[in-house]
Design a protein around this motif. Structure first.
Motif, PDB file in Angstrom:
ATOM      1  N   VAL A 184       0.760  -1.159  -0.024  1.00  0.00           N
ATOM      2  CA  VAL A 184      -0.079   0.080   0.123  1.00  0.00           C
ATOM      3  C   VAL A 184       0.751   1.324   0.151  1.00  0.00           C
ATOM      4  N   ALA A 185       1.879   1.355   0.869  1.00  0.00           N
ATOM      5  CA  ALA A 185       2.871   2.486   0.767  1.00  0.00           C
ATOM      6  C   ALA A 185       3.163   2.776  -0.438  1.00  0.00           C
ATOM      7  N   LEU A 186       3.563   1.678  -1.376  1.00  0.00           N
ATOM      8  CA  LEU A 186       4.238   1.847  -2.584  1.00  0.00           C
ATOM      9  C   LEU A 186       3.209   2.573  -3.630  1.00  0.00           C
ATOM     10  N   ALA A 187       1.982   1.839  -3.637  1.00  0.00           N
ATOM     11  CA  ALA A 187       0.828   1.896  -4.433  1.00  0.00           C
ATOM     12  C   ALA A 187       0.271   3.462  -4.135  1.00  0.00           C
ATOM     13  N   THR A 188       0.446   4.066  -2.926  1.00  0.00           N
ATOM     14  CA  THR A 188      -0.238   5.184  -2.688  1.00  0.00           C
ATOM     15  C   THR A 188       0.643   6.358  -3.093  1.00  0.00           C
ATOM     16  N   MET A 189       1.881   6.193  -3.122  1.00  0.00           N
ATOM     17  CA  MET A 189       3.070   7.115  -3.415  1.00  0.00           C
ATOM     18  C   MET A 189       3.115   7.312  -4.939  1.00  0.00           C
ATOM     19  N   SER A 244       2.183  13.568 -11.157  1.00  0.00           N
ATOM     20  CA  SER A 244       1.707  14.803 -10.816  1.00  0.00           C
ATOM     21  C   SER A 244       2.205  15.233  -9.576  1.00  0.00           C
ATOM     22  N   HIS A 245       2.492  16.406  -9.448  1.00  0.00           N
ATOM     23  CA  HIS A 245       2.579  16.863  -8.096  1.00  0.00           C
ATOM     24  C   HIS A 245       1.471  18.320  -7.900  1.00  0.00           C
ATOM     25  N   ALA A 246       0.391  17.885  -8.528  1.00  0.00           N
ATOM     26  CA  ALA A 246      -0.867  18.920  -8.345  1.00  0.00           C
ATOM     27  C   ALA A 246      -1.226  18.771  -6.742  1.00  0.00           C
ATOM     28  N   TYR A 247      -1.750  19.770  -6.268  1.00  0.00           N
ATOM     29  CA  TYR A 247      -1.984  19.869  -4.774  1.00  0.00           C
ATOM     30  C   TYR A 247      -3.196  18.867  -4.403  1.00  0.00           C
ATOM     31  N   PRO A 248      -4.128  18.570  -5.500  1.00  0.00           N
ATOM     32  CA  PRO A 248      -5.214  17.599  -5.044  1.00  0.00           C
ATOM     33  C   PRO A 248      -4.553  16.183  -5.183  1.00  0.00           C
ATOM     34  N   VAL A 249      -3.631  15.852  -5.836  1.00  0.00           N
ATOM     35  CA  VAL A 249      -2.982  14.569  -6.143  1.00  0.00           C
ATOM     36  C   VAL A 249      -2.326  14.405  -4.776  1.00  0.00           C
ATOM     37  N   ILE A 250      -1.389  15.294  -4.193  1.00  0.00           N
ATOM     38  CA  ILE A 250      -0.695  15.320  -3.095  1.00  0.00           C
ATOM     39  C   ILE A 250      -1.424  14.907  -1.846  1.00  0.00           C
TER      40      ILE A 250
END
Length: 447
Positions: free
Chosen positions: A330-335, A341-347
Motif C-alpha cells: 500500500v505504501a508503494l501504491a499510494t505514493m 503529478s505534483h498537483a495539490y489535489p493529487v498530493i
C-alpha cells in the motif's frame, strides 16, 4: 532473542501460575491517564514547532538546501543522542527524565518565541537551538515510551498502541493546520504554543506515581533475578554505563527477526519521509501559503485516524506478517501518483491513502517487539532499533532540498519510490517476516 515463552518471563514476576486478575480498563487507570496526557502534550508541542522550522529557516536564509540541511541536522542530533539515551533511560528513573525533557523544551522553545517576537533571531542562533533541543529530546525523550511498560500489562499494549495511533492522528489532523494558522498570525506563535505544551507535559508527568524499582528485579541482560533482592544490591551488581550500552547492542544485534524489522522500517521511513520532505520543500520554495502546506499533514492525519479505528478492531487478531506485506504494498501504491503529478489535489489524496495502513502495522510490529523485549531493556532496544530504522531517514530533508533545484520534483520522488519498491521485494522474499503470527501466538515466535 532468547525464547520468551510467557509474560512472566518478560515482566519478572514469579514463575508459578498466578490467579486470574481482572485488568483495569486503560482509561480507569489514573497512572495511564497521566502518562497519556504528558505524552499527548509533548506530541502537540512537537507538531506546533516542527511545522514552523522549515518555514523559519527558509525565511532567514531564502535557501531550500539550508532549510533542508537544518532539518537533517536536527534529526541526526536526535538519533545520535538517542543511541546513548536508551541506556540513560534504562539506568535512571524515567519519570525524572520525562520531567527534565519537558523543562528543557519549555525553556528552549520559549527562547525562540521571545527572539522571534522581538526580531532578534538569526539563523545561526536558530540552528543552535534546534540542534540542542533535538539532542536533549534524543537523550530523554525515550523515557515516555519505556515507562509505559511499568504502567500497563503487556496484554494491553496493542490496544494502548492503537489509542496512541488515534491520538497521534488527531494531532496530525489539527497540529499542522493549527501551526500554519498560528504562523500566519505570527512566526513566533507556534513556538509559544510548543513551550506551553511542554510545560503541560512536565506537570502531567509530575502526577505519575509509579514504583520503578520493579525494574531492579531484572538482570542487566534481561533475565529475571531474585525479586526479593534489595535495590542497593541490584544497583551494585549493575555494570558501568559502557557495559550496559554494549550489552544492549549485543542483545539487539543477535535477534534476526528484529534486524529484519529494522531493515524494512529503514526503507519505509526513508521512502515515505523522503517523499513528504520533497513535497513540503517544493511547496515552500514555490511560495505556497503556510495553511495549504499544513493541510498536507491534515490529509495524512485523516488517513491515520481512519487507520487507527481499523487498527483497534484488527490488531488483536491480525498476523504481523500479513500486516507487513499489506503495508509495504500500500505504501508503494499510494505514493506512485506523485510520480505522475505534483498537483495539490493529487498530493492530498496520496497523503490520505498512505496513512491508512500505518496505525495497524505500527500496533502489530511495536506490540510484538514490546512483548518480546524484557522490561529493563526497553530503553536500549528502543533507541538502538530507532537508530537502525531511522538512519537513512536522517538525510531525507537534505537530499530532497539538494535535489529539487537540480533534478526537479519528479526525479526526486523517483529516488524515494525506489526505496519503497526495494522494501516490497525484501518483505516478499523473507519468510521470517511473512510468518510472524498474531498476538495470541507471539509466545511461539522468535525475535
Amino acid at each position: 532473542m532468547n525464547s520468551i515463552t510467557n509474560d512472566t518471563a518478560v515482566t519478572g514476576s514469579p514463575a508459578a501460575p498466578a490467579p486470574h486478575v481482572t485488568r483495569t480498563p486503560l482509561w480507569r487507570n489514573p497512572q495511564y491517564r497521566a502518562w497519556f496526557t504528558a505524552d499527548t502534550a509533548s506530541g502537540v508541542g512537537l507538531a506546533m514547532k516542527g511545522f514552523a522550522i522549515s518555514l523559519i529557516a527558509f525565511s532567514l536564509t531564502h535557501s531550500l538546501p539550508a532549510a533542508g540541511w537544518l532539518a537533517t541536522a536536527s534529526v541526526i542530533a536526535a538519533q545520535v543522542a538517542d543511541v546513548f539515551g536508551g541506556t540513560l533511560v534504562d539506568r535512571h528513573h524515567r519519570k525524572r527524565l520525562i520531567i527534565l525533557n519537558a523543562v528543557c523544551g519549555t525553556v528552549l522553545w520559549g527562547v525562540v518565541f521571545v527572539l522571534l517576537a522581538t526580531g532578534l533571531l538569526t539563523f545561526p542562533v536558530f540552528a543552535v537551538i534546534i540542534v540542542t533541543a533535538s539532542t536533549i529530546n534524543g537523550l530523554f525523550g525515550g523515557a515516555t515510551n519505556a515507562m509505559l511498560r511499568s504502567i500497563i500489562p503487556t496484554a494491553d499494549y496493542p490496544k494502548a498502541q492503537s489509542l496512541n495511533q488515534g491520538r497521534d492522528s488527531v494531532i496530525g489532523l489539527a497540529g499542522s493546520p493549527l501551526g500554519g494558522m498560528l504562523y500566519a498570525f505570527g512566526a513566533w506563535a507556534p513556538f509559544a504554543a510548543a513551550s506551553l505544551m511542554y510545560a503541560v507535559a512536565g506537570v502531567s508527568a509530575g502526577m505519575l506515581r509509579v514504583d520503578e524499582h520493579v525494574r531492579d528485579a531484572i538482570g542487566r541482560n534481561g533475565e529475571r533475578g531474585n525479586a526479593n533482592a534489595t535495590t542497593d544490591a541490584t544497583v551494585s551488581a549493575r555494570g558501568s554505563f559502557v557495559d550496559d550500552f554494549v550489552a544492549g547492542w549485543r542483545w539487539t544485534l543477535r535477534r534476526r527477526t528484529l534486524m529484519a524489522i529494522c531493515t524494512i522500517a529503514a526503507l519505509l521511513n526513508f521512502g515515505i519521509n523522503g517523499i513528504f520532505a520533497a513535497v513540503q520543500l517544493q511547496m515552500v520554495g514555490s511560495g505556497v501559503d503556510s495553511v495549504r502546506i499544513g493541510f498536507v499533514s491534515t490529509a495524512v492525519g485523516t488517513g491515520l485516524l481512519v487507520g487507527a479505528v481499523i487498527a483497534a478492531r484488527v490488531c488483536d487478531r491480525m498476523e504481523v506478517g500479513t500486516g507487513l506485506v499489506v503495508m509495504s504494498l500500500v505504501a508503494l501504491a499510494t505514493m506512485v501518483p506523485m510520480l505522475v503529478s505534483h498537483a495539490y489535489p493529487v498530493i492530498l489524496v496520496s497523503s490520505l491513502l498512505c496513512g491508512l495502513p500505518i496505525p495497524t502495522i505500527n500496533s502489530l510490529v511495536m506490540g510484538f517487539v514490546f512483548a518480546k523485549v524484557p522490561t529493563d531493556m526497553q530503553g536500549r532496544v528502543d533507541s538502538f532499533t530507532n537508530l537502525l530504522g531511522m538512519l537513512p531517514t536522517m538525510f531525507c530533508s537534505a537530499i530532497a532540498g539538494s535535489l529539487l533545484p537540480t533534478i526537479g520534483f519528479r526525479m526526486t520522488v523517483t529516488l524515494f519510490l525506489l526505496a519503497l519498491a526495494a522494501n516490497v521485494a525484501i518483505v516478499l522474499a523473507m519468510p521470517t517476516l511473512r510468518t510472524i503470527p498474531s498476538a495470541d501466538r507471539w509466545d511461539e515466535a522468535e525475535l
